[in-house]
Design a protein around this motif. Structure first.
Motif, PDB file in Angstrom:
ATOM      1  N   ILE A 166       0.908  -0.887  -0.393  1.00 46.06           N
ATOM      2  CA  ILE A 166      -0.188  -0.082   0.372  1.00 46.06           C
ATOM      3  C   ILE A 166       0.445   1.114   0.746  1.00 46.06           C
ATOM      4  O   ILE A 166       0.301   2.224  -0.372  1.00 46.06           O
ATOM      5  N   GLY A 167       2.191   1.339   0.725  1.00 44.68           N
ATOM      6  CA  GLY A 167       2.923   2.222   0.510  1.00 44.68           C
ATOM      7  C   GLY A 167       3.543   2.122  -0.617  1.00 44.68           C
ATOM      8  O   GLY A 167       3.686   3.618  -1.122  1.00 44.68           O
ATOM      9  N   TRP A 168       3.769   1.339  -1.605  1.00 37.86           N
ATOM     10  CA  TRP A 168       4.003   1.642  -3.197  1.00 37.86           C
ATOM     11  C   TRP A 168       2.613   2.249  -4.001  1.00 37.86           C
ATOM     12  O   TRP A 168       2.759   3.558  -4.794  1.00 37.86           O
ATOM     13  N   MET A 169       1.822   2.564  -3.595  1.00 33.20           N
ATOM     14  CA  MET A 169       0.374   2.423  -4.032  1.00 33.20           C
ATOM     15  C   MET A 169       0.214   4.360  -3.914  1.00 33.20           C
ATOM     16  O   MET A 169       0.191   4.842  -4.527  1.00 33.20           O
ATOM     17  N   MET A 170       1.003   4.257  -2.403  1.00 35.63           N
ATOM     18  CA  MET A 170       0.502   5.700  -1.616  1.00 35.63           C
ATOM     19  C   MET A 170       1.447   6.466  -2.740  1.00 35.63           C
ATOM     20  O   MET A 170       1.938   8.167  -2.384  1.00 35.63           O
TER      21      MET A 170
END
Length: 212
Positions: free
Chosen positions: A59-63
């Motif tokens: 989810i961090g990479w998506m953010m």
């Protein structure tokens, strides 16, 4: 009061001696030192980025913001080596100094946030960020001396506002993601600085452009 005046005089004399000593150092040698320092800076930032890569959750990479949102992206810099080689010595040094100065405050934010970073190597990362700050300051001091030797055009610095705060996130995932993004921006810019200084060093040594 007299004691303070004496100390102030000693500091002033010391600064004068340092400036005089640096003025006697050939520009080639100053560029060698600056290039070595910038190489260390880029290598350290690369290592730090790699340390974080495996600990950013999906989810961090998506953010993760796009690289174009780095606060230094507004500065017009060469897109490749060919464009870099077309710039004058003064322009290259001015760009390097502008990028380096733009990272003074962001590095403070990284240092502050590293103290509470959710990462198994948090202590090591915190120490390396402090090393980045030290190397950046030393490189900046060296480039200031170089710009003074190269004339007014090399002393021009572009203002690149940074709108960050004292920390870079609320929850732990946001903090880790923003920390990684900011560090990635620094890694990109440290590579540019290193490239500019290596070209300057090659030119001063009268090395053929294709060898730089």
């Amino acid at each position: 009061m007299a004691h303070r005046g004496t100390n102030g005089s000693k500091i002033f004399i010391t600064v004068l001696c340092i400036v005089a000593a640096c003025s006697a150092v050939p520009i080639n040698d100053l560029l060698d030192r600056a290039s070595q320092r910038s190489d260390t800076l880029h290598s350290l930032s690369t290592t730090l980025t790699q340390d974080l890569n495996n600990h950013v959750p999906p989810i961090g990479w998506m953010m993760m913001p796009r690289p174009s949102l780095c606060h230094t992206s507004s500065l017009q810099t060469p897109n490749d080596k060919e464009q870099t080689l077309q710039l004058s010595e003064s322009d290259l040094l001015s760009l390097a100094r502008s990028l380096l100065q733009a990272w003074q405050d962001p590095l403070v934010d990284l240092s502050t946030s590293a103290n509470s970073l959710l990462h198994p190597s948090q202590t090591s990362i915190s120490n390396k960020i402090r090393e980045l700050q030290e190397h950046s300051k030393n490189l900046g001091d060296g480039l200031d001396i170089l710009s003074g030797r190269m004339g007014p055009a090399a002393q021009a610095i572009s203002s690149l506002p940074y709108r960050g705060g004292n920390d870079i996130g609320g929850d732990k995932i946001s903090q880790l993601t923003n920390f990684h993004f900011l560090l990635s921006c620094f890694r990109r810019d440290s590579h540019k600085i290193d490239s500019f200084l290596k070209v300057l060093r090659c030119r001063a040594a009268k090395v053929q452009p294709e060898m730089c």
